[in-house]
Design a protein around this motif. Structure first.
Motif, short mmCIF file in Angstrom:
data_model
loop_
_atom_site.label_atom_id
_atom_site.label_comp_id
_atom_site.label_asym_id
_atom_site.label_seq_id
_atom_site.Cartn_x
_atom_site.Cartn_y
_atom_site.Cartn_z
N ALA A 173 0.82 -1.20 0.00
CA ALA A 173 0.00 0.00 0.00
C ALA A 173 0.86 1.26 0.00
O ALA A 173 0.51 2.26 -0.63
N VAL A 174 1.99 1.21 0.70
CA VAL A 174 2.92 2.35 0.69
C VAL A 174 3.39 2.63 -0.74
O VAL A 174 3.38 3.77 -1.21
N ARG A 218 -7.88 -10.02 3.17
CA ARG A 218 -6.53 -9.80 3.69
C ARG A 218 -5.75 -8.83 2.80
O ARG A 218 -5.08 -7.92 3.29
N TRP A 219 -5.83 -9.02 1.49
CA TRP A 219 -5.12 -8.11 0.59
C TRP A 219 -5.75 -6.71 0.62
O TRP A 219 -5.02 -5.70 0.58
N THR A 220 -7.06 -6.63 0.69
CA THR A 220 -7.73 -5.32 0.75
C THR A 220 -7.25 -4.53 1.96
O THR A 220 -7.02 -3.32 1.87
N ASP A 221 -7.10 -5.19 3.09
CA ASP A 221 -6.72 -4.51 4.32
C ASP A 221 -5.23 -4.17 4.39
O ASP A 221 -4.84 -3.35 5.22
N ALA A 227 -7.76 1.38 -0.38
CA ALA A 227 -8.56 0.80 0.69
C ALA A 227 -7.92 1.05 2.05
O ALA A 227 -8.60 1.39 3.03
N VAL A 228 -6.60 0.90 2.13
CA VAL A 228 -5.90 1.16 3.39
C VAL A 228 -5.95 2.63 3.73
O VAL A 228 -6.22 3.02 4.88
N TYR A 229 -5.71 3.49 2.76
CA TYR A 229 -5.68 4.94 2.95
C TYR A 229 -7.03 5.45 3.45
O TYR A 229 -7.11 6.11 4.49
N VAL A 265 3.65 3.35 9.63
CA VAL A 265 4.22 4.67 9.90
C VAL A 265 4.66 5.34 8.59
O VAL A 265 4.37 6.52 8.35
N THR A 266 5.31 4.59 7.73
CA THR A 266 5.76 5.14 6.45
C THR A 266 4.59 5.56 5.60
O THR A 266 4.63 6.59 4.91
N LEU A 267 3.52 4.76 5.61
CA LEU A 267 2.34 5.09 4.81
C LEU A 267 1.73 6.42 5.27
O LEU A 267 1.37 7.26 4.44
#
Length: 492
Positions: A173-174, A218-221, A227-229, A265-267
């Motif tokens: 996601a990052v 699992r991949w969505t999260d 989706a994560v953002y 944290v990086t995200l």
């Protein structure tokens, strides 16, 4: 008390004196502000200091760590599939418009929807209404439909998904988030509708591969950048979906339940840094820096255009690193008070306080874009391809630039920054009470603390909780000052 005085004095002096001058320079020629610009900077910092004092005096017990929900209404089972179908239809329509419609960005529906309604609008609504993106997520909807069909049509059951590597965390996601920021702010053709459409298809394909390998949810999260953002912002909201119901909860409490994963944290630093770079790139400071970087890259043999792209890429990455450095200053400060906690553990424990800051930067920086360019939606809905059609009779609609005054825009921007940082202070203070307070060991939900942390909890841990947040107050003032400076840079 002496340390408190020193830290607050340094934070206010460094955070206020600098933005006051910057604002005065950045808003030269602006005579429509309701009060002097320097007063905004001092007022914003004063609100944060008062908020910090109120938290220290009145917020003595953790209030956000334990989930307290109240059911409001049941969600019909058909609603999520219907939302998914709508999301897929919208995604397909936008890709079609991008590939076959006019390539003038302002006349094609693709750029306005992605960069205004999607990137800004859904982020803001997620912070108010919860995870509204999840049920409409088109690649998730397609994967769920394919999984449903395969279970009913295939004779044998599908093999179980692979175990998701814990070390991978949210790093996919990052990468996706930074790539999107690069497309928006650096790529020369980042607003070309056909390019955006092809990249949207590529992104969807990557998501389907990830879901096929590791499981849809699992991949969505963890791997789906958007989706994560949006999901992190949704945890701030007073509403959420749970067990087939819409439930109410304390605002911000969802963030306290967020499980830390590698890359989180990086995200969050990337989310803030992308918006910060967008603001900085509009001001004279970055113009001079970009020219210098471009000269360096051309000296290394790159073509002029390639060197400019490299310069902006460097600026984007540096912006993320600066945000990470500011946060790390606060973590190091907390470590100087709570020696029993490692900086790595503190960084993870307090990372959720960055979420309101990221949302505040989004709202403050893009509010005027959403208000004004968002009006173009009325015309683009009727003529999404830009070929002269008028499906709903609104193709001739224009943007009313007097709909909101510049004074209102400035007020909204400053209030968003102040409220976002005040919310971050509340989250950090509440987590400090859990980590360092008298009930620190019991309030961590069964997570064992280090021996040093337990000693702090047993001997004056409540004072440690407050003292640890002096540094976070300084960080919040610094972030607020940076935000105000970046807002002013766009008017230089």
């Amino acid at each position: 008390m002496r340390r408190l005085t020193l830290v607050l004095s340094a934070a206010v002096a460094a955070g206020l004196a600098y933005p006051a001058g910057a604002l005065a320079h950045g808003l030269v020629g602006r005579q429509d502000l309701p009060i002097p610009q320097w007063l905004f900077a001092w007022g914003a910092a004063l609100v944060l200091v008062v908020s910090f004092m109120a938290l220290a005096l009145l917020w003595r017990e953790p209030r956000l760590e334990e989930p307290r929900v109240r059911r409001l209404v049941r969600v019909p089972r058909w609603l999520e599939p219907a939302c998914g179908a709508a999301g897929v239809a919208l995604f397909a329509g936008l890709v079609y418009a991008g590939l076959t419609g006019t390539q003038t960005p302002t006349e094609n529906a693709m750029p306005t929807f992605v960069y205004v309604l999607f990137w800004v609008g859904i982020a803001a609504l997620s912070g108010l209404l919860g995870d509204i993106f999840r049920p409409f997520n088109p690649w998730r909807a397609v994967a769920r439909a394919a999984s449903w069909a395969s279970r009913r049509l295939a004779d044998a059951s599908a093999p179980p998904p692979l175990a998701y590597p814990e070390r991978l965390g949210r790093w996919p996601a990052v990468g996706g988030l930074i790539a999107f920021g690069w497309l928006e702010l650096v790529a020369a053709n980042g607003d070309a509708p056909s390019v955006m459409a092809m990249l949207a298809l590529l992104y969807a394909a990557v998501q389907w591969v990830g879901m096929a390998l590791f499981g849809i949810e699992r991949w969505t999260d963890r791997g789906d950048a958007f989706a994560v953002y949006f999901g992190l912002f949704a945890r701030m909201a007073p509403l959420t979906a749970q067990d087939g119901h819409i439930v109410a909860r304390r605002p911000l409490s969802g963030l306290s339940q967020e499980r830390w994963l590698p890359g989180t944290v990086t995200l969050l630093c990337a989310a803030i840094g992308i918006t910060a770079f967008d603001g900085a790139s509009e001001g004279p400071v970055w113009v001079g820096a970009a020219e210098a970087l471009q000269s360096i890259y051309t000296g290394l043999g790159l073509a002029v255009d390639t060197a400019l792209t490299a310069a902006f890429t460097t600026g984007l990455l540096l912006s993320v690193l600066i945000v990470a450095a500011i946060y790390h200053v606060g973590v190091l400060g907390m470590h100087s008070v709570a020696r029993g906690w490692s900086t790595r553990r503190l960084s993870r424990r307090f990372a959720h306080s960055l979420v309101p800051i990221a949302l505040a930067y989004i709202v403050a920086h893009y509010f005027s874009l959403l208000v004004f360019q968002g009006q173009a939606t009325f015309a683009l809905v009727s003529d999404p391809l830009g070929n002269g059609t008028d499906l709903f009779g609104t193709a001739a609609a224009t943007i009313d630039y007097t709909a909101v005054s510049t004074s209102v825009v400035w007020y909204v921007q400053v209030v968003a920054l102040v409220l976002g940082h005040a919310a971050a202070l509340a989250l950090a203070h509440d987590r400090a009470l859990v980590s360092f307070g008298s009930k620190g060991s019991a309030a961590t939900g069964g997570t064992p603390a280090t021996a040093g942390a337990e000693t702090l909890a047993a001997t004056g841990g409540g004072q440690t909780a407050v003292r640890s947040q002096y540094w976070m107050l300084a960080v919040m003032i610094l972030f607020t000052s940076l935000g105000l400076f970046l807002l002013s840079a766009g008017y230089a």
